[in-house]
Write a protein that holds these residues in place. Structure first.
Motif, mmCIF file in Angstrom:
data_model
loop_
_atom_site.group_PDB
_atom_site.id
_atom_site.type_symbol
_atom_site.label_atom_id
_atom_site.label_comp_id
_atom_site.label_asym_id
_atom_site.label_seq_id
_atom_site.Cartn_x
_atom_site.Cartn_y
_atom_site.Cartn_z
ATOM 1 N N PRO A 119 0.807 -1.230 0.000
ATOM 2 C CA PRO A 119 0.000 0.000 0.000
ATOM 3 C C PRO A 119 0.837 1.277 0.000
ATOM 4 C CG PRO A 119 -0.926 -1.606 1.522
ATOM 5 C CD PRO A 119 0.412 -2.154 1.072
ATOM 6 N N ALA A 169 2.118 1.833 -3.544
ATOM 7 C CA ALA A 169 1.007 2.237 -4.415
ATOM 8 C C ALA A 169 0.675 3.706 -4.199
ATOM 9 C CB ALA A 169 -0.219 1.359 -4.158
ATOM 10 N N ALA A 170 0.605 4.121 -2.932
ATOM 11 C CA ALA A 170 0.282 5.515 -2.628
ATOM 12 C C ALA A 170 1.355 6.461 -3.147
ATOM 13 C CB ALA A 170 0.104 5.680 -1.115
ATOM 14 N N THR A 202 1.412 6.112 -7.318
ATOM 15 C CA THR A 202 0.218 6.418 -8.109
ATOM 16 C C THR A 202 -0.766 7.344 -7.411
ATOM 17 O OG1 THR A 202 -1.173 4.583 -7.318
ATOM 18 C CG2 THR A 202 0.381 4.111 -9.126
ATOM 19 N N GLY A 203 -0.554 7.583 -6.113
ATOM 20 C CA GLY A 203 -1.476 8.434 -5.368
ATOM 21 C C GLY A 203 -2.662 7.690 -4.792
ATOM 22 N N SER A 204 -2.721 6.374 -4.975
ATOM 23 C CA SER A 204 -3.861 5.610 -4.490
ATOM 24 C C SER A 204 -3.444 4.204 -4.084
ATOM 25 C CB SER A 204 -4.934 5.508 -5.582
ATOM 26 O OG SER A 204 -5.945 4.599 -5.198
ATOM 27 N N THR A 205 -3.880 3.766 -2.920
ATOM 28 C CA THR A 205 -3.585 2.391 -2.506
ATOM 29 C C THR A 205 -4.359 1.382 -3.348
ATOM 30 O OG1 THR A 205 -5.294 2.474 -0.788
ATOM 31 C CG2 THR A 205 -3.036 3.048 -0.131
ATOM 32 N N GLU A 206 -5.372 1.837 -4.076
ATOM 33 C CA GLU A 206 -6.135 0.933 -4.945
ATOM 34 C C GLU A 206 -5.299 0.419 -6.119
ATOM 35 O OE1 GLU A 206 -9.860 2.666 -6.057
ATOM 36 O OE2 GLU A 206 -10.359 3.125 -3.963
ATOM 37 N N SER A 207 -4.173 1.061 -6.391
ATOM 38 C CA SER A 207 -3.288 0.607 -7.468
ATOM 39 C C SER A 207 -2.480 -0.623 -7.067
ATOM 40 C CB SER A 207 -2.334 1.726 -7.885
ATOM 41 O OG SER A 207 -3.061 2.822 -8.376
ATOM 42 N N ASP A 245 0.312 1.627 -12.350
ATOM 43 C CA ASP A 245 -0.177 2.988 -12.567
ATOM 44 C C ASP A 245 -1.216 2.942 -13.686
ATOM 45 O OD1 ASP A 245 -0.619 5.675 -13.030
ATOM 46 O OD2 ASP A 245 1.394 6.071 -13.784
#
Length: 193
Positions: free
Chosen positions: A97, A100-101, A104-109, A117
């Motif tokens: 996580p 990812a953050a 890409t700016g999001s843990t959903e990545s 990305d």
């Protein structure tokens, strides 16, 4: 895969580079690709002398090659490459996580073993399972995906620049090289997987 001779399978997708004489030729080609693709939307990158295209759909890749032929474009399949970064970790749930953050700016990545990305601007980061260990053991390494026919030349160039082959038992799927200080890179292909 003769109908896909313009394309090379790298990590997750098929990739092609079509050469153009003028930027306007590339714009016309991209517009024509858009017409035949409709909703299937491949990834397209237009440069001054090339158009790069990537897709997971082999049938779509064949249609794009047909459009390129209609436009008189030549493919250069040896010019495609994809860089991934691998991080050795004993606990990907702990570090995934974060990366990812950051990337890409999001843990959903963070999905499965990868940080991808969605815009394609940042190299993919994947996590390779390992046993817990003390630092400074190397934890990051590059995975450079190349067309199989390009790998021997890259190895030759790397050896001439002071590198060495440190692992080739799983070639042609991948070969591990190290720089003179021992930092590693994997040259990866779709063959033998």
């Amino acid at each position: 895969m003769d109908e896909l001779q313009d394309w090379r399978k790298l990590a997750q997708r098929l990739h092609a580079r079509f050469l153009i004489d003028a930027y306007a030729d590339g714009v016309r080609f991209v517009a024509a690709v858009g017409e035949v693709c409709q909703d299937a939307g491949p990834e397209v990158r237009l440069g001054a002398s090339f158009v790069d295209v990537a897709t997971r759909d082999a049938e779509l890749a064949g249609r794009i090659s047909a459009v390129a032929a209609e436009h008189g474009l030549t493919a250069d399949p040896t010019a495609v490459a994809q860089l991934e970064i691998g991080l050795d970790t004993a606990d990907l749930v702990e570090v995934g996580p974060f990366w990812a953050a950051v990337l890409t700016g999001s843990t959903e990545s963070f999905q499965g073993n990868d940080v991808m990305d969605p815009t394609g601007r940042v190299a993919a980061l994947w996590f390779q399972g390992t046993t817990p260990h003390e630092t400074p053991r190397q934890r990051f390494h590059l995975d450079l995906w190349l067309p199989p026919e390009v790998v021997p030349g890259r190895i030759e160039a790397a050896l001439a620049a002071g590198g060495k082959v440190v692992y080739d038992e799983e070639a042609p799927a991948f070969i591990v090289l190290a720089d003179p200080q021992g930092n590693k890179v994997c040259l990866c292909t779709s063959e033998g997987r």
